[in-house]
Design a protein around this motif. Structure first.
Motif, PDB file in Angstrom:
ATOM      1  N   PHE A   1      37.976  48.045  32.568  1.00 48.81           N
ATOM      2  CA  PHE A   1      39.132  48.900  32.412  1.00 48.81           C
ATOM      3  C   PHE A   1      39.499  49.493  33.763  1.00 48.81           C
ATOM      4  O   PHE A   1      38.652  50.034  34.458  1.00 48.81           O
ATOM      5  CB  PHE A   1      38.834  50.022  31.419  1.00 48.81           C
ATOM      6  N   TYR A   2      40.735  49.338  34.146  1.00 43.70           N
ATOM      7  CA  TYR A   2      41.213  49.902  35.400  1.00 43.70           C
ATOM      8  C   TYR A   2      42.314  50.889  35.077  1.00 43.70           C
ATOM      9  O   TYR A   2      43.219  50.601  34.308  1.00 43.70           O
ATOM     10  CB  TYR A   2      41.728  48.804  36.335  1.00 43.70           C
ATOM     11  N   GLY A   3      42.213  52.051  35.662  1.00 42.52           N
ATOM     12  CA  GLY A   3      43.168  53.107  35.380  1.00 42.52           C
ATOM     13  C   GLY A   3      44.511  52.849  36.026  1.00 42.52           C
ATOM     14  O   GLY A   3      44.664  52.018  36.924  1.00 42.52           O
ATOM     15  N   LEU A   4      45.486  53.586  35.572  1.00 48.64           N
ATOM     16  CA  LEU A   4      46.835  53.475  36.101  1.00 48.64           C
ATOM     17  C   LEU A   4      46.874  53.829  37.585  1.00 48.64           C
ATOM     18  O   LEU A   4      47.617  53.222  38.354  1.00 48.64           O
ATOM     19  CB  LEU A   4      47.770  54.391  35.301  1.00 48.64           C
ATOM     20  N   THR A   5      46.040  54.782  37.993  1.00 45.64           N
ATOM     21  CA  THR A   5      45.991  55.173  39.403  1.00 45.64           C
ATOM     22  C   THR A   5      45.514  54.012  40.272  1.00 45.64           C
ATOM     23  O   THR A   5      46.058  53.758  41.343  1.00 45.64           O
ATOM     24  CB  THR A   5      45.043  56.383  39.585  1.00 45.64           C
ATOM     25  N   THR A   6      44.498  53.296  39.811  1.00 45.53           N
ATOM     26  CA  THR A   6      43.981  52.149  40.559  1.00 45.53           C
ATOM     27  C   THR A   6      45.053  51.087  40.721  1.00 45.53           C
ATOM     28  O   THR A   6      45.256  50.546  41.815  1.00 45.53           O
ATOM     29  CB  THR A   6      42.761  51.546  39.845  1.00 45.53           C
ATOM     30  N   ILE A   7      45.757  50.783  39.645  1.00 46.74           N
ATOM     31  CA  ILE A   7      46.815  49.764  39.697  1.00 46.74           C
ATOM     32  C   ILE A   7      47.945  50.236  40.595  1.00 46.74           C
ATOM     33  O   ILE A   7      48.475  49.466  41.408  1.00 46.74           O
ATOM     34  CB  ILE A   7      47.321  49.445  38.274  1.00 46.74           C
ATOM     35  N   HIS A   8      48.302  51.511  40.521  1.00 46.29           N
ATOM     36  CA  HIS A   8      49.370  52.063  41.358  1.00 46.29           C
ATOM     37  C   HIS A   8      48.991  51.975  42.843  1.00 46.29           C
ATOM     38  O   HIS A   8      49.801  51.556  43.672  1.00 46.29           O
ATOM     39  CB  HIS A   8      49.637  53.522  40.962  1.00 46.29           C
TER      40      HIS A   8
ATOM     41  N   GLY B   1      50.277  40.157  37.531  1.00 49.11           N
ATOM     42  CA  GLY B   1      50.933  38.864  37.342  1.00 49.11           C
ATOM     43  C   GLY B   1      51.041  38.022  38.601  1.00 49.11           C
ATOM     44  O   GLY B   1      51.928  37.186  38.709  1.00 49.11           O
ATOM     45  N   GLN B   2      50.120  38.198  39.535  1.00 52.42           N
ATOM     46  CA  GLN B   2      50.173  37.442  40.784  1.00 52.42           C
ATOM     47  C   GLN B   2      48.948  36.560  40.998  1.00 52.42           C
ATOM     48  O   GLN B   2      48.693  36.125  42.118  1.00 52.42           O
ATOM     49  CB  GLN B   2      50.303  38.415  41.969  1.00 52.42           C
ATOM     50  N   ILE B   3      48.214  36.275  39.939  1.00 50.15           N
ATOM     51  CA  ILE B   3      46.995  35.479  40.065  1.00 50.15           C
ATOM     52  C   ILE B   3      47.299  34.048  40.524  1.00 50.15           C
ATOM     53  O   ILE B   3      46.482  33.425  41.195  1.00 50.15           O
ATOM     54  CB  ILE B   3      46.162  35.489  38.764  1.00 50.15           C
ATOM     55  N   SER B   4      48.478  33.546  40.221  1.00 49.67           N
ATOM     56  CA  SER B   4      48.808  32.171  40.620  1.00 49.67           C
ATOM     57  C   SER B   4      48.996  32.041  42.135  1.00 49.67           C
ATOM     58  O   SER B   4      48.941  30.935  42.664  1.00 49.67           O
ATOM     59  CB  SER B   4      50.073  31.705  39.899  1.00 49.67           C
ATOM     60  N   THR B   5      49.179  33.156  42.834  1.00 49.61           N
ATOM     61  CA  THR B   5      49.373  33.099  44.287  1.00 49.61           C
ATOM     62  C   THR B   5      48.068  33.232  45.059  1.00 49.61           C
ATOM     63  O   THR B   5      48.092  33.280  46.285  1.00 49.61           O
ATOM     64  CB  THR B   5      50.338  34.209  44.746  1.00 49.61           C
ATOM     65  N   ILE B   6      46.934  33.248  44.372  1.00 48.76           N
ATOM     66  CA  ILE B   6      45.654  33.406  45.063  1.00 48.76           C
ATOM     67  C   ILE B   6      45.366  32.208  45.969  1.00 48.76           C
ATOM     68  O   ILE B   6      44.677  32.342  46.975  1.00 48.76           O
ATOM     69  CB  ILE B   6      44.503  33.661  44.072  1.00 48.76           C
ATOM     70  N   ASP B   7      45.900  31.032  45.649  1.00 45.15           N
ATOM     71  CA  ASP B   7      45.706  29.860  46.499  1.00 45.15           C
ATOM     72  C   ASP B   7      46.320  30.058  47.879  1.00 45.15           C
ATOM     73  O   ASP B   7      45.859  29.476  48.856  1.00 45.15           O
ATOM     74  CB  ASP B   7      46.300  28.608  45.851  1.00 45.15           C
ATOM     75  N   ASN B   8      47.363  30.875  47.971  1.00 45.71           N
ATOM     76  CA  ASN B   8      47.993  31.131  49.263  1.00 45.71           C
ATOM     77  C   ASN B   8      47.136  32.022  50.157  1.00 45.71           C
ATOM     78  O   ASN B   8      47.299  32.027  51.372  1.00 45.71           O
ATOM     79  CB  ASN B   8      49.355  31.795  49.074  1.00 45.71           C
TER      80      ASN B   8
ATOM     81  N   ALA C   1      45.059  51.017  48.072  1.00 46.77           N
ATOM     82  CA  ALA C   1      43.714  50.912  47.498  1.00 46.77           C
ATOM     83  C   ALA C   1      42.787  50.361  48.564  1.00 46.77           C
ATOM     84  O   ALA C   1      43.014  49.296  49.118  1.00 46.77           O
ATOM     85  CB  ALA C   1      43.723  49.999  46.280  1.00 46.77           C
ATOM     86  N   GLY C   2      41.757  51.093  48.879  1.00 46.08           N
ATOM     87  CA  GLY C   2      40.817  50.639  49.895  1.00 46.08           C
ATOM     88  C   GLY C   2      39.447  50.414  49.315  1.00 46.08           C
ATOM     89  O   GLY C   2      39.087  50.980  48.286  1.00 46.08           O
ATOM     90  N   ASN C   3      38.694  49.553  49.969  1.00 45.09           N
ATOM     91  CA  ASN C   3      37.309  49.309  49.610  1.00 45.09           C
ATOM     92  C   ASN C   3      37.143  48.864  48.154  1.00 45.09           C
ATOM     93  O   ASN C   3      36.357  49.428  47.398  1.00 45.09           O
ATOM     94  CB  ASN C   3      36.468  50.555  49.880  1.00 45.09           C
ATOM     95  N   ILE C   4      37.894  47.832  47.749  1.00 46.34           N
ATOM     96  CA  ILE C   4      37.741  47.288  46.398  1.00 46.34           C
ATOM     97  C   ILE C   4      36.970  45.974  46.478  1.00 46.34           C
ATOM     98  O   ILE C   4      37.045  45.258  47.480  1.00 46.34           O
ATOM     99  CB  ILE C   4      39.095  47.076  45.685  1.00 46.34           C
TER     100      ILE C   4
ATOM    101  N   PHE D   1      39.698  42.923  42.841  1.00 45.69           N
ATOM    102  CA  PHE D   1      40.927  42.379  43.416  1.00 45.69           C
ATOM    103  C   PHE D   1      41.498  41.262  42.551  1.00 45.69           C
ATOM    104  O   PHE D   1      42.693  41.228  42.265  1.00 45.69           O
ATOM    105  CB  PHE D   1      40.650  41.886  44.835  1.00 45.69           C
ATOM    106  N   ILE D   2      40.638  40.370  42.087  1.00 43.32           N
ATOM    107  CA  ILE D   2      41.091  39.253  41.247  1.00 43.32           C
ATOM    108  C   ILE D   2      41.628  39.760  39.919  1.00 43.32           C
ATOM    109  O   ILE D   2      42.672  39.298  39.441  1.00 43.32           O
ATOM    110  CB  ILE D   2      39.959  38.229  41.061  1.00 43.32           C
ATOM    111  N   VAL D   3      40.949  40.718  39.312  1.00 40.51           N
ATOM    112  CA  VAL D   3      41.420  41.288  38.042  1.00 40.51           C
ATOM    113  C   VAL D   3      42.767  41.984  38.248  1.00 40.51           C
ATOM    114  O   VAL D   3      43.683  41.840  37.424  1.00 40.51           O
ATOM    115  CB  VAL D   3      40.377  42.258  37.449  1.00 40.51           C
ATOM    116  N   LEU D   4      42.920  42.708  39.340  1.00 42.22           N
ATOM    117  CA  LEU D   4      44.188  43.390  39.610  1.00 42.22           C
ATOM    118  C   LEU D   4      45.317  42.391  39.850  1.00 42.22           C
ATOM    119  O   LEU D   4      46.459  42.633  39.447  1.00 42.22           O
ATOM    120  CB  LEU D   4      44.041  44.340  40.798  1.00 42.22           C
ATOM    121  N   LEU D   5      45.011  41.266  40.485  1.00 43.34           N
ATOM    122  CA  LEU D   5      46.032  40.220  40.638  1.00 43.34           C
ATOM    123  C   LEU D   5      46.486  39.711  39.271  1.00 43.34           C
ATOM    124  O   LEU D   5      47.672  39.435  39.063  1.00 43.34           O
ATOM    125  CB  LEU D   5      45.504  39.056  41.471  1.00 43.34           C
ATOM    126  N   LYS D   6      45.546  39.578  38.335  1.00 45.48           N
ATOM    127  CA  LYS D   6      45.897  39.167  36.974  1.00 45.48           C
ATOM    128  C   LYS D   6      46.792  40.202  36.313  1.00 45.48           C
ATOM    129  O   LYS D   6      47.777  39.865  35.664  1.00 45.48           O
ATOM    130  CB  LYS D   6      44.642  38.963  36.127  1.00 45.48           C
TER     131      LYS D   6
END
Length: 65
Positions: A2-9, A32-39, A16-19, A24-29
């Motif tokens: 579970f990630y809080g609204l503050t973390t996502i913001h 909605g930017q998980i598909s850009t991880i290849d870049n 957001a530092g030191n994650i 990072f991968i969960v936040l990309l999901k």
């Protein structure tokens, strides 16, 4: 997880530092930017340990126990 609204913001604003990588991968999901991880990740070159002098690939051998 579970990630809080503050973390996502903070993540969306770039403050957001030191994650961890898993966070990072969960936040990309979440955003909605998980598909850009290849870049983000470069393609790895072939390992020189897997090549012989005659430019043939080394075959992996399993040792019996």
């Amino acid at each position: 997880m579970f990630y809080g609204l503050t973390t996502i913001h903070k993540f969306e604003n770039g403050t957001a530092g030191n994650i961890s990588l898993s966070t990072f991968i969960v936040l990309l999901k979440v955003v909605g930017q998980i598909s850009t991880i290849d870049n983000l990740l470069p393609e790895l070159p072939e390992s020189p340990y897997l090549m012989r002098r005659d430019d043939k690939k080394v075959q992996r051998v399993r040792n019996s126990k």
